[in-house]
Design an enzyme around this catalytic site. Sequence first.
Site, PDB file in Angstrom:
ATOM      1  N   ALA A 159       0.829  -1.216   0.000  1.00 39.94           N
ATOM      2  CA  ALA A 159       0.000   0.000   0.000  1.00 39.94           C
ATOM      3  C   ALA A 159       0.861   1.261   0.000  1.00 39.94           C
ATOM      4  CB  ALA A 159      -0.921  -0.011   1.226  1.00 39.94           C
ATOM      5  N   PRO A 160       0.285   2.365  -0.504  1.00 35.14           N
ATOM      6  CA  PRO A 160       0.993   3.655  -0.503  1.00 35.14           C
ATOM      7  C   PRO A 160       0.669   4.462   0.751  1.00 35.14           C
ATOM      8  CG  PRO A 160      -1.011   3.884  -1.732  1.00 35.14           C
ATOM      9  CD  PRO A 160      -1.034   2.496  -1.145  1.00 35.14           C
ATOM     10  N   TRP A 161       1.178   5.704   0.787  1.00 32.00           N
ATOM     11  CA  TRP A 161       1.019   6.527   1.992  1.00 32.00           C
ATOM     12  C   TRP A 161      -0.120   7.536   1.894  1.00 32.00           C
ATOM     13  CZ3 TRP A 161       1.399  11.208  -0.125  1.00 32.00           C
ATOM     14  CH2 TRP A 161       2.292  11.415  -1.181  1.00 32.00           C
ATOM     15  N   LYS A 185       1.882  -5.055   3.319  1.00 31.98           N
ATOM     16  CA  LYS A 185       2.998  -4.165   3.664  1.00 31.98           C
ATOM     17  C   LYS A 185       2.538  -2.718   3.460  1.00 31.98           C
ATOM     18  CE  LYS A 185       6.425  -2.257   1.581  1.00 31.98           C
ATOM     19  NZ  LYS A 185       6.386  -0.987   2.325  1.00 31.98           N
ATOM     20  N   PRO A 186       2.341  -1.976   4.570  1.00 28.27           N
ATOM     21  CA  PRO A 186       2.006  -0.561   4.411  1.00 28.27           C
ATOM     22  C   PRO A 186       3.239   0.222   3.986  1.00 28.27           C
ATOM     23  CG  PRO A 186       2.207  -1.120   6.749  1.00 28.27           C
ATOM     24  CD  PRO A 186       2.426  -2.399   5.981  1.00 28.27           C
ATOM     25  N   SER A 187       3.034   1.466   3.571  1.00 24.48           N
ATOM     26  CA  SER A 187       4.181   2.330   3.270  1.00 24.48           C
ATOM     27  C   SER A 187       5.009   2.532   4.528  1.00 24.48           C
ATOM     28  CB  SER A 187       3.691   3.678   2.749  1.00 24.48           C
ATOM     29  OG  SER A 187       4.758   4.610   2.762  1.00 24.48           O
ATOM     30  N   GLU A 188       6.314   2.593   4.353  1.00 27.08           N
ATOM     31  CA  GLU A 188       7.206   2.843   5.484  1.00 27.08           C
ATOM     32  C   GLU A 188       6.945   4.203   6.123  1.00 27.08           C
ATOM     33  OE1 GLU A 188       7.790   2.275   2.304  1.00 27.08           O
ATOM     34  OE2 GLU A 188       9.764   2.971   1.640  1.00 27.08           O
ATOM     35  N   SER A 238       3.638   4.111  -7.175  1.00 24.97           N
ATOM     36  CA  SER A 238       4.133   4.853  -8.339  1.00 24.97           C
ATOM     37  C   SER A 238       4.332   3.927  -9.538  1.00 24.97           C
ATOM     38  CB  SER A 238       5.456   5.513  -7.973  1.00 24.97           C
ATOM     39  OG  SER A 238       6.371   4.517  -7.588  1.00 24.97           O
ATOM     40  N   ALA A 240       7.047   3.682 -11.221  1.00 30.46           N
ATOM     41  CA  ALA A 240       8.369   3.050 -11.082  1.00 30.46           C
ATOM     42  C   ALA A 240       8.273   1.795 -10.218  1.00 30.46           C
ATOM     43  CB  ALA A 240       9.356   4.037 -10.477  1.00 30.46           C
ATOM     44  N   GLU A 259      -2.219  -0.611  -9.274  1.00 28.20           N
ATOM     45  CA  GLU A 259      -2.933   0.682  -9.291  1.00 28.20           C
ATOM     46  C   GLU A 259      -1.872   1.751  -9.144  1.00 28.20           C
ATOM     47  OE1 GLU A 259      -5.979   1.215  -9.903  1.00 28.20           O
ATOM     48  OE2 GLU A 259      -6.917  -0.739  -9.629  1.00 28.20           O
ATOM     49  N   CYS A 293      -4.286  10.110  -6.636  1.00 24.89           N
ATOM     50  CA  CYS A 293      -4.005   9.671  -8.005  1.00 24.89           C
ATOM     51  C   CYS A 293      -5.096  10.073  -8.991  1.00 24.89           C
ATOM     52  CB  CYS A 293      -3.810   8.160  -8.014  1.00 24.89           C
ATOM     53  SG  CYS A 293      -5.141   7.319  -7.179  1.00 24.89           S
ATOM     54  N   GLU A 390       3.314  13.223 -13.237  1.00 26.05           N
ATOM     55  CA  GLU A 390       2.504  13.329 -12.021  1.00 26.05           C
ATOM     56  C   GLU A 390       3.246  14.164 -10.978  1.00 26.05           C
ATOM     57  OE1 GLU A 390       2.113   9.691  -9.675  1.00 26.05           O
ATOM     58  OE2 GLU A 390      -0.008  10.141  -9.388  1.00 26.05           O
TER      59      GLU A 390
HETATM   60  P1  NAD Z   1       5.663   4.210  -3.982  1.00 29.44           P
HETATM   61  O1  NAD Z   1       5.626   3.531  -5.283  1.00 29.44           O
HETATM   62  O2  NAD Z   1       6.883   4.917  -3.577  1.00 29.44           O
HETATM   63  O3  NAD Z   1       5.364   3.174  -2.812  1.00 29.44           O
HETATM   64  C1  NAD Z   1       4.157   2.435  -2.757  1.00 29.44           C
HETATM   65  C2  NAD Z   1       4.393   1.194  -1.935  1.00 29.44           C
HETATM   66  O4  NAD Z   1       5.253   0.333  -2.690  1.00 29.44           O
HETATM   67  C3  NAD Z   1       5.111   1.440  -0.609  1.00 29.44           C
HETATM   68  O5  NAD Z   1       4.619   0.546   0.358  1.00 29.44           O
HETATM   69  C4  NAD Z   1       6.570   1.110  -0.948  1.00 29.44           C
HETATM   70  O6  NAD Z   1       7.314   0.709   0.171  1.00 29.44           O
HETATM   71  C5  NAD Z   1       6.383  -0.031  -1.933  1.00 29.44           C
HETATM   72  N1  NAD Z   1       7.467  -0.226  -2.904  1.00 29.44           N
HETATM   73  C6  NAD Z   1       8.212   0.723  -3.517  1.00 29.44           C
HETATM   74  N2  NAD Z   1       9.068   0.143  -4.374  1.00 29.44           N
HETATM   75  C7  NAD Z   1       8.846  -1.200  -4.322  1.00 29.44           C
HETATM   76  C8  NAD Z   1       9.410  -2.325  -4.975  1.00 29.44           C
HETATM   77  N3  NAD Z   1      10.394  -2.195  -5.876  1.00 29.44           N
HETATM   78  N4  NAD Z   1       8.940  -3.547  -4.684  1.00 29.44           N
HETATM   79  C9  NAD Z   1       7.948  -3.702  -3.795  1.00 29.44           C
HETATM   80  N5  NAD Z   1       7.382  -2.679  -3.120  1.00 29.44           N
HETATM   81  C10 NAD Z   1       7.823  -1.428  -3.387  1.00 29.44           C
HETATM   82  O7  NAD Z   1       4.379   5.143  -3.984  1.00 29.44           O
HETATM   83  P2  NAD Z   1       3.957   6.156  -2.870  1.00 29.44           P
HETATM   84  O8  NAD Z   1       4.893   7.334  -3.009  1.00 29.44           O
HETATM   85  O9  NAD Z   1       3.824   5.473  -1.551  1.00 29.44           O
HETATM   86  O10 NAD Z   1       2.472   6.553  -3.328  1.00 29.44           O
HETATM   87  C11 NAD Z   1       2.231   7.519  -4.266  1.00 29.44           C
HETATM   88  C12 NAD Z   1       1.956   6.890  -5.614  1.00 29.44           C
HETATM   89  O11 NAD Z   1       0.870   5.983  -5.502  1.00 29.44           O
HETATM   90  C13 NAD Z   1       1.554   7.917  -6.643  1.00 29.44           C
HETATM   91  O12 NAD Z   1       2.176   7.641  -7.860  1.00 29.44           O
HETATM   92  C14 NAD Z   1       0.052   7.702  -6.756  1.00 29.44           C
HETATM   93  O13 NAD Z   1      -0.498   8.107  -7.983  1.00 29.44           O
HETATM   94  C15 NAD Z   1      -0.066   6.239  -6.540  1.00 29.44           C
HETATM   95  N6  NAD Z   1      -1.430   5.887  -6.132  1.00 29.44           N
HETATM   96  C16 NAD Z   1      -2.240   5.245  -7.024  1.00 29.44           C
HETATM   97  C17 NAD Z   1      -3.540   4.909  -6.675  1.00 29.44           C
HETATM   98  C18 NAD Z   1      -4.455   4.199  -7.638  1.00 29.44           C
HETATM   99  O14 NAD Z   1      -5.511   3.758  -7.223  1.00 29.44           O
HETATM  100  N7  NAD Z   1      -4.107   4.066  -8.903  1.00 29.44           N
HETATM  101  C19 NAD Z   1      -4.020   5.225  -5.404  1.00 29.44           C
HETATM  102  C20 NAD Z   1      -3.178   5.887  -4.524  1.00 29.44           C
HETATM  103  C21 NAD Z   1      -1.868   6.209  -4.894  1.00 29.44           C
END
Ligand code: NAD
Length: 486
Positions: A159-161, A185-188, A238, A240, A259, A293, A390
């Site tokens: 999950a993201p933050w 796994k929630p966001s750190e 994201s 990436a 997502e 998003c 974005e």
């Molecule tokens: P992020 O990609 O940095 O992190 C998201 C999650 O993925 C975190 O828990 C992180 O620890 C984990 N993660 C990162 N790299 C990883 C890897 N290589 N392998 C496994 N896990 C990994 O994103 P963020 O900064 O937490 O959230 C913002 C992003 O999320 C934005 O791009 C936003 O658009 C997107 N988002 C999309 C939706 C949707 O429904 N499409 C909803 C909310 C947020």
Amino acid sequence: MSVSEEGDQEGDQMLKDNYINGKMTPAIEGATDTVVNPATGEMIGEVASSSAADVDAAVTAAAAAFEDWSTKSPRERSEILHKAADVIEENVAELSRLECENVGKPVSIIEFEMDLTCDNWRFFASAGRFLEGKAAGEYMDGYTSMIRRDPLGVIGSIAPWNYPLNMATWKLGPALAAGNTVVLKPSELTPYTALRLAELLDDVLPPGVLNVVCGRGETAGVALVEHPGVAMVSLTGSVAAGQSVARAAATTLKRVHLELGGKAPVIVFDDADIDAVVGNLRETSFYNSGQDCTAPCRVIAGARVHDRLVSDLTDAVGSIVTGDPMDSDTEMGPLVSGSQLERVSGFVDRAAEAGAEVTIGGTRRDTGGFFYEPSVVVGVDQASEIVQREVFGPVITVQSAPDEHTALAWANDCDYGLASSVWTADVGRAMRMARGLQFGTVWVNDHIPIVSEMPHGGFKQSGYGKDMSMYAVEHYTEVKHVMVKH
Ligand code: NAD
């Protein structure tokens, strides 16, 4: 009870361990990550920074719990998940306080997403009883064929933050309803509501059905994606991170649900209700500090309404009350982190250097915490970075399009395809745009409302797989054909 009253009662005891097999469990190697309050920049607490060994323990627990959970009847699982919804509703004030403190969300806006979260749990609690497939029948003489929808096994959910509890809900609800077990796994940056949720549901869910492993993407996240005992990975994050997860999952051919980011266009035709557009943008582009998003962030306006729209929008954005998230008058709080603040201000600064006009905002607030002023940027090219990428912050761009064809082309000329809106009094034009827009959601004369029954998900680099709705539940199942000779 209000969010702040609940906060006063709770004191400062923050959770810090993983939740594995029904027990709070410290990280095996003892490492921790620091968690910060974005409104002050000060540390709130330290939380387990998990390694592959912690992930392995959680996957082992989830795998052991799978047989019992997956063979419960849909009714039994439904009753348990409705109990979970009851517990969440009873503890909304505390969960809201945690979310506000950890993400910097104003207490004035938290009710919306908590209400959605509760409704999502109710929807998924019932949805597992409504799975569908083709009718059983004799499609070949002497044989009866039937379709089963079987759960997949252990789901790795990441999950993201930006909406920590709500995004966790979009992953847990369909996975558990379909009979899977989960390692979340929630966001750190924002682990608290996931941990507290697991603790609250300790008496409701059997041990191992839900496990929460905290830690960073590059360690705990990667370990979860690569674990051979995980059948499917669901990530919200994201582009990436999505690319990295899809590449890693390819080794074991896991199912992947992604997502990812968005860059939502808002097409405003000359016959649109401009007051309604401005009112909507003031509310939804800056909700959660624009860290959404689906946030409307890329306005493409008809040539005759462009100037009025920019003027009215600038005035409206100038009236947004920003500041302390715990103050009930505050409409917009900080960004989630120092690096997010750098990212957002970098986009606006580079656009201004390239000749764009910032009609309001464009600055940080020097008050401690990670605050950025709500901003409107005009005079931007379709190919410019601020239009194409974005920003994920409180920033709207406005462009002027000469005709319908150009407006649609510009809206689609973007790597993302998550959400979009079209504003017009002409139903035929609205329908043409709804057909032509390459986005998972198209709103007509509105932007943002969502409901549990309808899918949320992307086209193009916004990912694949749907959240919410029966489509989400189906994605967490495998279709099996059983053919009986007689
Ligand atoms: P992020 O990609 O940095 O992190 C998201 C999650 O993925 C975190 O828990 C992180 O620890 C984990 N993660 C990162 N790299 C990883 C890897 N290589 N392998 C496994 N896990 C990994 O994103 P963020 O900064 O937490 O959230 C913002 C992003 O999320 C934005 O791009 C936003 O658009 C997107 N988002 C999309 C939706 C949707 O429904 N499409 C909803 C909310 C947020």
